[in-house]
Write an enzyme that holds these catalytic residues in place. Structure first.
Site, PDB file in Angstrom:
ATOM      1  CB  SER A 176       5.667  -1.994 -12.567  1.00  0.00           C
ATOM      2  OG  SER A 176       5.378  -0.625 -12.746  1.00  0.00           O
ATOM      3  CG  ASP A 225     -10.419   7.941  -8.172  1.00  0.00           C
ATOM      4  OD1 ASP A 225     -11.404   7.195  -8.115  1.00  0.00           O
ATOM      5  OD2 ASP A 225     -10.162   8.806  -7.312  1.00  0.00           O
ATOM      6  CG  HIS A 237      -1.595   1.321   1.460  1.00  0.00           C
ATOM      7  ND1 HIS A 237      -2.745   1.679   0.783  1.00  0.00           N
ATOM      8  CD2 HIS A 237      -1.282   2.385   2.265  1.00  0.00           C
ATOM      9  CE1 HIS A 237      -3.115   2.888   1.178  1.00  0.00           C
ATOM     10  NE2 HIS A 237      -2.251   3.341   2.067  1.00  0.00           N
TER      11      HIS A 237
END
Length: 452
Positions: A324, A239, A185
């Site tokens: 990533s 979002d 997180h």
């Protein structure tokens, strides 16, 4: 659909429960000091990027120069404590970085090696520090602070002077033999090279400096056998998008000096929440097959993007890209991840150990991408008009590397990398500085030292 995407991980967990867990790392802890380690890395980095077209946009500063060139030296110290003894162990990690400008000019700054001021000049030197606290139970660690996540759906960048770091929580667990769980997180990021803002925004490589407030991910890898492994991850960028990743890696030993390897990667990305980037429906995969014969290794790969937007991934505070993107055709300069792109790669590696020069290796690869079409992107989205209807590109990379094998300079490495990239006008100029042709040279020297 979501159940199916997570089924592979569930199967891995189920299979893993039939095996014995590792011995507890916490039970074997020798203590905060005795298990500590401190490493010092000197990294010298020269980067020359020649845009073959004049008048490129140089890091946001208009210039007549058609190249960027910088030379910098970085010194990084990384400290990892052990864990205190007992059922629950506690520890700390810390890092400190010092970057020094060796060469840069107002017209040639902006390679991502050094922070650039409002006057267009790179800083002469810069430094920063960070750290994290951690706790361990059995074989499970919980960390909070400035961390270096490496998940395929959220990984900070390592391609410049210093690795990027992200601020948040990370849980790492290996309670079952062969199964590794990784959850995170994060709420902010620090580039570490081009931008050293501790609370920098989590942005996107292709869509630009959108401020993503929160990233959550969960995933893991499972070693099905000595030669077969699988990974599954899922991430939610608040979002922005939901992204899922899967990997299957299979190694086939043929003889003592021959082997085949197959590596499959898959990303599936779709919009979520307030849809900050607009509508996204992107599935991207790659398959690489490698044949090793003694000192020689030949790799062929194919990569395909199914979607009207690029297979995007994070960047760090609007500066350097993260890591990533675990795709076979994401290489030195281009990622070959444009909308609807189909790309192929042929690569050759040579390990000179067999010829009496241990530590010396060479690599050459060539990639071509075609059928790029981004005209179907959401007209109200972040990728509208990025690409034309018939984009093409190709890249050629050459690399030589030598690592000192023994003596006082053991592990000192020298790496010379050269890239040539070309595209047509339908590829757009979003990530190429407005150019459709580029030649690049990187010379990287690294000298790691174990202090503790």
């Amino acid at each position: 659909m979501q159940v199916m995407k997570w089924s592979a991980l569930a199967l891995a967990v189920t299979a893993g429960t039939t095996q014995l867990a590792f011995a507890s790392a916490q039970d074997e802890s020798k203590g905060f000091i005795d298990d500590s380690n401190l490493t010092l890395l000197n990294k010298n980095y020269f980067l020359h990027r020649d845009f073959r077209n004049n008048g490129v946009n140089n890091g946001g500063n208009a210039t007549d120069q058609n190249y960027r060139q910088e030379w910098a030296h970085g010194i990084s110290a990384m400290y990892e404590s052990g864990f205190t003894q007992g059922s629950v162990g506690f520890g700390v990690d810390a890092h400190a970085m010092l970057g020094l400008k060796l060469d840069s000019g107002r017209g040639t700054a902006g390679t991502g090696l050094l922070p650039v001021g409002s006057d267009g000049r790179a800083q002469d030197d810069y430094s920063y520090a960070g750290g994290a606290v951690k706790a361990q139970i059995s074989n499970t660690q919980l960390k909070y602070g400035n961390l270096f996540p490496t998940a395929p759906v959220f990984a900070t960048g390592t391609a410049r002077l210093f690795p990027g770091s992200a601020e948040g929580f990370q849980l790492l667990s290996s309670e079952i033999e062969g199964l590794n769980i990784d959850a995170g997180h994060f709420t902010s990021i620090r580039d570490g090279s081009a931008s050293t803002n501790r609370h920098g925004i989590i942005s996107l490589g292709y869509a630009g400096a959108f401020d993503i407030q929160e990233v959550n991910y969960l995933g893991g890898s499972y070693a099905i056998s000595d030669n077969l492994s699988a990974s599954v991850y899922g991430a939610k960028l608040k979002d922005t998008w939901n992204q899922y990743y899967a990997n299957l890696n299979y190694n086939i030993p043929l003889s003592e000096n021959q082997a085949l390897n197959f590596d499959f990667n898959l990303y599936d990305t779709s919009e979520t929440g307030d849809e900050m980037l607009g509508k996204i429906d992107n599935t991207t995969w790659s398959l690489a097959a490698a044949y090793t014969l003694g000192a020689h290794k030949l790799t062929l790969s194919h990569q395909r993007v199914d979607g009207d937007t690029p297979m995007d991934y994070i960047s760090m505070d609007g500066a350097n890209f993260g890591d990533s993107i675990f795709l076979a055709n994401s290489v030195q300069y281009s990622d070959f991840n444009a909308p609807n792109e189909k790309s192929w790669q042929v690569r050759y590696d040579l390990d000179m150990t067999t010829f009496g020069v241990p530590g010396l290796s060479f690599m050459a690869r060539y990639l071509v991408g075609k059928d790029v079409d981004g005209t179907g992107a959401d007209v109200n989205g972040a990728y509208n008009q990025f690409y034309g209807a018939d984009g093409e590109e190709w890249e050629r990379d050459l690399e030589a590397k030598y690592v000192v094998q023994e003596g006082a300079a053991k592990d000192l490495s020298f790496r010379l990398r050269h890239a040539t990239w070309r595209s047509n006008n339908d590829m757009g100029g979003t990530y190429s500085g407005g150019s459709s042709a580029l030649d690049e040279i990187r010379l990287i020297t690294e000298y790691p030292l174990d202090i503790l």
